[in-house]
Design a protein around this motif. Structure first.
Motif, PDB file in Angstrom:
ATOM      1  N   VAL A 177      -1.507 -12.643   8.617  1.00 64.96           N
ATOM      2  CA  VAL A 177      -1.596 -11.193   8.794  1.00 64.96           C
ATOM      3  C   VAL A 177      -1.934 -10.889  10.245  1.00 64.96           C
ATOM      4  O   VAL A 177      -2.466 -11.745  10.962  1.00 64.96           O
ATOM      5  CB  VAL A 177      -2.666 -10.562   7.866  1.00 64.96           C
ATOM      6  N   CYS A 181      -1.756  -5.809   8.695  1.00 60.65           N
ATOM      7  CA  CYS A 181      -0.381  -5.869   8.224  1.00 60.65           C
ATOM      8  C   CYS A 181       0.001  -7.319   7.932  1.00 60.65           C
ATOM      9  O   CYS A 181      -0.422  -8.245   8.644  1.00 60.65           O
ATOM     10  CB  CYS A 181       0.585  -5.301   9.264  1.00 60.65           C
ATOM     11  N   CYS A 182       0.789  -7.510   6.900  1.00 57.98           N
ATOM     12  CA  CYS A 182       1.202  -8.858   6.488  1.00 57.98           C
ATOM     13  C   CYS A 182       2.436  -9.284   7.278  1.00 57.98           C
ATOM     14  O   CYS A 182       3.472  -8.602   7.254  1.00 57.98           O
ATOM     15  CB  CYS A 182       1.515  -8.881   4.997  1.00 57.98           C
ATOM     16  N   ASN A 183       2.335 -10.423   7.991  1.00 59.73           N
ATOM     17  CA  ASN A 183       3.488 -10.985   8.690  1.00 59.73           C
ATOM     18  C   ASN A 183       4.392 -11.750   7.735  1.00 59.73           C
ATOM     19  O   ASN A 183       5.596 -11.813   7.917  1.00 59.73           O
ATOM     20  CB  ASN A 183       3.033 -11.921   9.811  1.00 59.73           C
ATOM     21  N   THR A 184       3.778 -12.372   6.737  1.00 59.66           N
ATOM     22  CA  THR A 184       4.503 -13.154   5.745  1.00 59.66           C
ATOM     23  C   THR A 184       4.027 -12.730   4.357  1.00 59.66           C
ATOM     24  O   THR A 184       3.228 -11.802   4.223  1.00 59.66           O
ATOM     25  CB  THR A 184       4.237 -14.658   5.931  1.00 59.66           C
ATOM     26  N   GLU A 185       4.530 -13.409   3.356  1.00 61.18           N
ATOM     27  CA  GLU A 185       3.966 -13.194   2.025  1.00 61.18           C
ATOM     28  C   GLU A 185       2.527 -13.710   2.025  1.00 61.18           C
ATOM     29  O   GLU A 185       2.243 -14.805   2.516  1.00 61.18           O
ATOM     30  CB  GLU A 185       4.801 -13.915   0.970  1.00 61.18           C
ATOM     31  N   VAL A 186       1.608 -12.903   1.451  1.00 63.83           N
ATOM     32  CA  VAL A 186       0.178 -13.195   1.551  1.00 63.83           C
ATOM     33  C   VAL A 186      -0.456 -13.139   0.166  1.00 63.83           C
ATOM     34  O   VAL A 186      -0.225 -12.199  -0.605  1.00 63.83           O
ATOM     35  CB  VAL A 186      -0.528 -12.179   2.488  1.00 63.83           C
ATOM     36  N   HIS A 224       3.674  -8.536   0.005  1.00 62.83           N
ATOM     37  CA  HIS A 224       4.907  -8.945   0.664  1.00 62.83           C
ATOM     38  C   HIS A 224       4.777  -8.774   2.170  1.00 62.83           C
ATOM     39  O   HIS A 224       3.915  -8.043   2.659  1.00 62.83           O
ATOM     40  CB  HIS A 224       6.084  -8.103   0.160  1.00 62.83           C
ATOM     41  N   ALA A 225       5.673  -9.431   2.884  1.00 60.86           N
ATOM     42  CA  ALA A 225       5.724  -9.269   4.341  1.00 60.86           C
ATOM     43  C   ALA A 225       6.007  -7.803   4.670  1.00 60.86           C
ATOM     44  O   ALA A 225       6.894  -7.180   4.088  1.00 60.86           O
ATOM     45  CB  ALA A 225       6.811 -10.175   4.939  1.00 60.86           C
ATOM     46  N   GLY A 226       5.239  -7.249   5.595  1.00 57.79           N
ATOM     47  CA  GLY A 226       5.369  -5.852   5.963  1.00 57.79           C
ATOM     48  C   GLY A 226       4.404  -4.920   5.256  1.00 57.79           C
ATOM     49  O   GLY A 226       4.228  -3.769   5.678  1.00 57.79           O
ATOM     50  N   GLY A 270      -0.660 -17.404   3.850  1.00 54.50           N
ATOM     51  CA  GLY A 270       0.055 -16.394   4.598  1.00 54.50           C
ATOM     52  C   GLY A 270      -0.630 -16.026   5.905  1.00 54.50           C
ATOM     53  O   GLY A 270      -1.740 -16.480   6.205  1.00 54.50           O
ATOM     54  N   GLU A 324      -4.358 -12.479  14.965  1.00 51.69           N
ATOM     55  CA  GLU A 324      -3.714 -12.878  13.726  1.00 51.69           C
ATOM     56  C   GLU A 324      -4.700 -13.700  12.908  1.00 51.69           C
ATOM     57  O   GLU A 324      -5.531 -14.421  13.462  1.00 51.69           O
ATOM     58  CB  GLU A 324      -2.448 -13.692  13.987  1.00 51.69           C
TER      59      GLU A 324
END
Length: 674
Positions: free
Chosen positions: A592, A626-631, A569-571, A590, A603
C-alpha cells in the motif's frame, strides 16, 4: 367496523368498488373509534338508568321479586334507587370520559356478581365484557388528538442500567401521551441486562435470553441511541456522543440525567487484565460456563498433582452480589458435573472468593454479612481478603506473604465507579444537593452509581430505582417550573442480597436465608425486569430449577476467528485522510501507499500496522492509504487495539516506535519512487 379484525386474521377479497371505503375506514384513528364506542356505551347506560329505573321503577321491582335477586339492602325500593343512581352516573361519566378504568373494573365485577345469582350464564354479557375491557386498556379515546399543554423541553438520559431505564420509564408516565417533552436515552447497549442474575447463567439456573430485555420495547415512547458520551458543553447545553458506528453527533438538552453504571475494574492487581475472566455480559457468562467445564475435562485425565489442582481451583475477585453469586453458581455447577466426570472427586474442587471489605460499592449490607459468610462456608467457599493478592498468572495466584496457590481460573467480578465526567480520568463520587442536582449546575442531575448521596450506603437495585425515579421527576418538574422533591437515602425495611438460590434477606430486624430469601429475592428481580413475557419465562426457569439439578450443557459463544480479516483490490482506498477511524489494520500480504495532503510519504507491506494514530490520539485519520496490489489485512477494532496496547508492553512499545517513525518520514521524491 372502524378498526377491522386486527393483525391476526385471514384476509378476504373486497370488490373493487369498495376499496376506497375500506381504505377510509382503516385510516380512522383508533382513539376516534374508542371515542364513538364510549359515547354509544354512555348513552346506553344513561337510557337504562333513566328510562327503566327512574321512569319505570316497578318493572325493576318485579324482576327482583320474580328472580329473588339478592339485595344490598332489605328494602327493594332503596336497591332500585341505588341502581338508578349508579347507571345514570355511569352514563354521565362515560359521556364525559372520566374515571374510565376504575368504572370498567367496577362494572365488570358487578355484572359477573349478578350473573352468578341470576338464572343466566356468564357468557350472556360477553359483548359487554369486551366493551369494558376496551375501556380498561384504551381509556376514553378522543375525536381529535388533544394539543399538548406542557412546556417544550428535551430531557437527555445517559446510561443503560437500572437507574437510567427507570428514569426514562418515569418520564414517560409523567409527560403522558400528548406532550411537548422529548425523552432521549443514550445507552452503550441496546438491551437492559438484569445484572444480579447474570451469575445464574453461569450455573445454568436461567436461560440467557430471559434476563435481557430490548430497551426499545421497554421505552416505546422515548428515543434510544446506542453510543458513549464524549463531552458535555454546559454553556450551550449540548452533549457529544460517539455512536456504535464511531460517528459523532451532538445532542441538545434542557435537562441532563447522568445515570452511568459501575464499570469493570482491572486495576490494582498485576496480571488481572491479562488473565482475569470478566463477568459483565451474557457472552462473558456463557464463556465462563464453558471455561469451567473445559477445565474439568482437562483435569479428568491428569494424575494428582499441582497441574490437576490448578485446573480444579477457581478464584473469584469481588465480594458484591455478582462475585458471591458467581462463586455460588460455580460451586453448584461443579457439584452437578461430578456425576458426568467420574474421575473427579468433590473434595478436589476449590472455590475461593476474594473481597475488599472496605469497598462500599460492592460489599453487602452490614446486617447481612454474617449470614452471607455462613452460607459461603456451608458450601466450602473460602473467603479471603483481596489485599492479600500480589499478582495473577495463567496457572497461579501469588500472595503478598510470598506464598501461592495453583489456580488456572481467575474470575474478575470487581467493579469501580464510572468516570466522574466525560474527558475526566478520575473515578470518584460526584457531589450533588438533596435534589440530586450536580453542584454548580442547574440542569444536570445525578442518578448513577457515583452519585455523592450514595456514598457510605449500600446500593442495590431497589435503591437505584428510587434514585432514577427521583432524578427523573425533578428534571421534569424543573422544565415545568414545578416544586422539586428532595432525596434522602433510607434503609429499606426489606433488603436482599442476591446470590441465586442461596440469597440473603432482611425484613425489619430479622435476617433470613433459605427458601424465603430465595422467593423474596426472586420477586424483587421480577419487579426489576419490565415485561410480562420475560417474567413468565423466567418464572418457568425457576420452577424447573427446583426439582432438577444444574444442566451442564453449554451454548458456546466461541467465534470461528478472534480477529476479523478484510481483502482489498488494487486501487482501493483502505482509509481516507480526515475521516473518523475506529479500526487499525495489520497487513498480511500486498503493498500500500501512504499519502498526506496529496503527497506520497511511503509504502508499507507485510507486517506493517496502519491506522493506529487515529486510535491512539482519538483523532481523524492523518493520511490516505491506497492499495498498490491486492491486499489482505487483519482488522483490530478500538477495544482489541486498546487491550493489546495496555496488556502487552512489547506490542505497545512497538506501536509507539512505529508512530515516531511515521512522524519523522518526509515525502518521497516522485522521480526516485518511479
Amino acid at each position: 367496523l372502524l378498526q377491522g379484525p386486527g393483525s391476526r386474521y385471514v384476509p378476504l377479497p373486497a370488490p373493487q368498488i369498495l376499496h376506497k371505503l375500506v381504505d377510509w375506514l382503516a385510516a380512522i384513528p383508533r382513539q376516534r373509534a374508542q371515542f364513538l364506542l364510549r359515547i354509544l356505551a354512555g348513552l346506553n347506560f344513561l337510557y337504562l338508568g333513566v328510562n327503566f329505573k327512574v321512569m319505570q321503577p316497578n318493572l325493576t321491582l318485579g324482576i327482583i321479586d320474580a328472580y329473588q335477586v339478592p339485595l344490598l339492602s332489605s328494602a327493594p325500593e332503596f336497591f332500585v334507587l341505588l341502581m338508578a343512581v349508579v347507571e345514570t352516573f355511569t352514563g354521565i361519566f362515560l359521556l364525559m370520559g372520566v374515571l374510565m378504568r376504575p368504572m370498567s373494573i367496577f362494572l365488570l365485577s358487578a355484572f359477573i356478581f349478578f350473573a352468578s345469582f341470576l338464572p343466566e350464564s356468564f357468557t350472556v354479557h360477553m359483548l359487554f365484557y369486551g366493551i369494558m375491557l376496551t375501556f380498561l386498556f384504551n381509556a376514553a379515546g378522543h375525536w381529535r388528538r388533544p394539543e399538548a399543554r406542557d412546556k417544550a423541553a428535551g430531557i437527555l438520559i445517559i446510561g443503560g442500567g437500572f437507574a437510567a431505564v427507570r428514569a426514562a420509564m418515569k418520564l414517560e408516565k409523567l409527560r403522558g401521551p400528548y406532550t411537548n417533552i422529548d425523552v432521549t436515552l443514550v445507552t452503550p447497549h441496546s438491551e437492559f441486562l438484569l445484572g444480579p442474575m447474570l451469575p445464574e447463567v453461569v450455573g445454568g439456573s436461567v436461560q440467557p435470553a430471559n434476563i435481557v430485555n430490548p430497551i426499545r420495547r421497554i421505552l416505546p415512547d422515548s428515543q434510544v441511541i446506542e453510543g458513549q458520551i464524549q463531552a458535555i458543553n454546559t454553556e450551550h447545553q449540548t452533549v457529544t456522543i460517539k455512536r456504535t458506528s464511531s460517528a459523532e453527533m451532538d445532542l441538545s438538552y434542557s435537562e441532563l440525567i447522568l445515570a452511568q453504571q459501575a464499570e469493570p475494574d482491572f486495576n490494582g492487581v498485576a496480571g488481572l487484565a491479562q488473565h482475569g475472566l470478566p463477568i459483565n455480559s451474557i457472552g462473558d457468562a456463557l464463556y465462563l460456563r464453558q471455561w469451567v467445564l473445559k477445565k474439568l475435562a482437562e483435569a479428568e485425565h491428569l494424575a494428582a498433582g499441582t497441574a490437576r489442582q490448578s485446573l480444579l481451583t477457581f478464584a473469584i475477585l469481588g465480594g458484591g452480589e455478582r462475585g458471591c453469586g458467581t462463586a455460588m453458581e460455580i460451586q453448584r455447577l461443579l457439584l452437578a458435573a461430578t456425576s458426568a466426570y467420574p474421575a473427579l472427586n468433590e473434595d478436589e474442587f476449590k472455590v475461593v472468593l476474594f473481597e475488599n471489605s472496605e469497598d462500599r460499592l460492592q460489599s453487602p449490607p452490614v446486617d447481612l454479612v454474617k449470614t452471607r459468610n455462613q452460607l459461603l462456608a456451608r458450601f466450602n467457599i473460602e473467603l479471603l481478603n483481596e489485599s492479600a493478592i500480589e499478582s495473577v498468572t495463567a496457572t497461579a495466584i501469588y500472595l503478598n506473604d510470598g506464598s501461592l496457590f495453583p489456580c488456572a481460573s481467575t474470575i474478575n467480578a470487581r467493579l469501580q465507579l464510572p468516570l466522574k465526567l466525560p474527558g475526566d480520568t478520575t473515578r470518584d463520587w460526584l457531589e450533588c444537593d438533596n435534589y440530586l442536582r450536580l453542584n454548580g449546575q442547574d440542569h444536570i442531575w445525578l442518578a448513577g452509581d457515583n452519585s455523592g448521596l450514595l456514598k457510605g450506603h449500600y446500593t442495590g437495585h431497589s435503591e437505584l430505582y428510587d434514585l432514577g425515579e427521583k432524578a427523573a421527576y425533578n428534571a421534569w418538574a424543573n422544565t415545568q417550573q414545578y416544586r422539586l422533591f428532595t432525596y434522602h437515602p433510607q434503609r429499606k425495611w426489606m433488603q436482599t442480597f442476591h446470590m441465586g438460590r442461596y440469597s440473603v434477606g432482611k425484613l425489619g430486624p430479622v435476617v433470613f436465608s433459605g427458601l424465603l430469601a430465595w422467593l423474596v429475592s426472586r420477586v424483587s428481580c421480577l419487579n426489576a425486569l419490565p415485561g410480562l413475557e420475560r417474567n413468565l419465562r423466567i418464572v418457568i426457569d425457576w420452577i424447573l430449577d427446583i426439582p432438577f439439578r444444574n444442566d451442564i450443557a453449554v451454548l458456546t459463544p466461541d467465534r470461528t476467528e478472534r480477529l476479523s480479516q478484510a481483502y482489498f483490490h488494487a486501487g482501493d482506498e483502505l482509509m481516507r485522510e480526515g475521516e473518523n477511524g475506529d479500526t487499525a489494520y495489520i497487513i498480511q500480504s500486498g503493498i500500500v501507499s501512504v499519502f498526506k495532503n496529496g503527497e506520497k510519504l511511503s509504502e508499507c507491506g507485510r507486517g506493517d500496522i496502519l491506522g493506529e494514530l487515529a486510535l491512539i490520539n482519538d483523532a481523524p485519520r492523518t493520511a490516505t492509504i491506497c492499495c498498490n496490489t491486492e491486499v489482505a489485512v487483519t482488522c483490530l477494532n478500538r477495544e482489541q487495539f486498546t487491550e493489546l496496547m495496555g496488556g502487552f508492553s512489547l506490542f505497545g512499545e512497538a506501536i509507539q516506535q512505529r508512530t515516531q517513525t511515521y512522524g519523522n518520514k518526509q515525502p518521497l521524491n516522485t522521480k526516485n519512487t518511479a
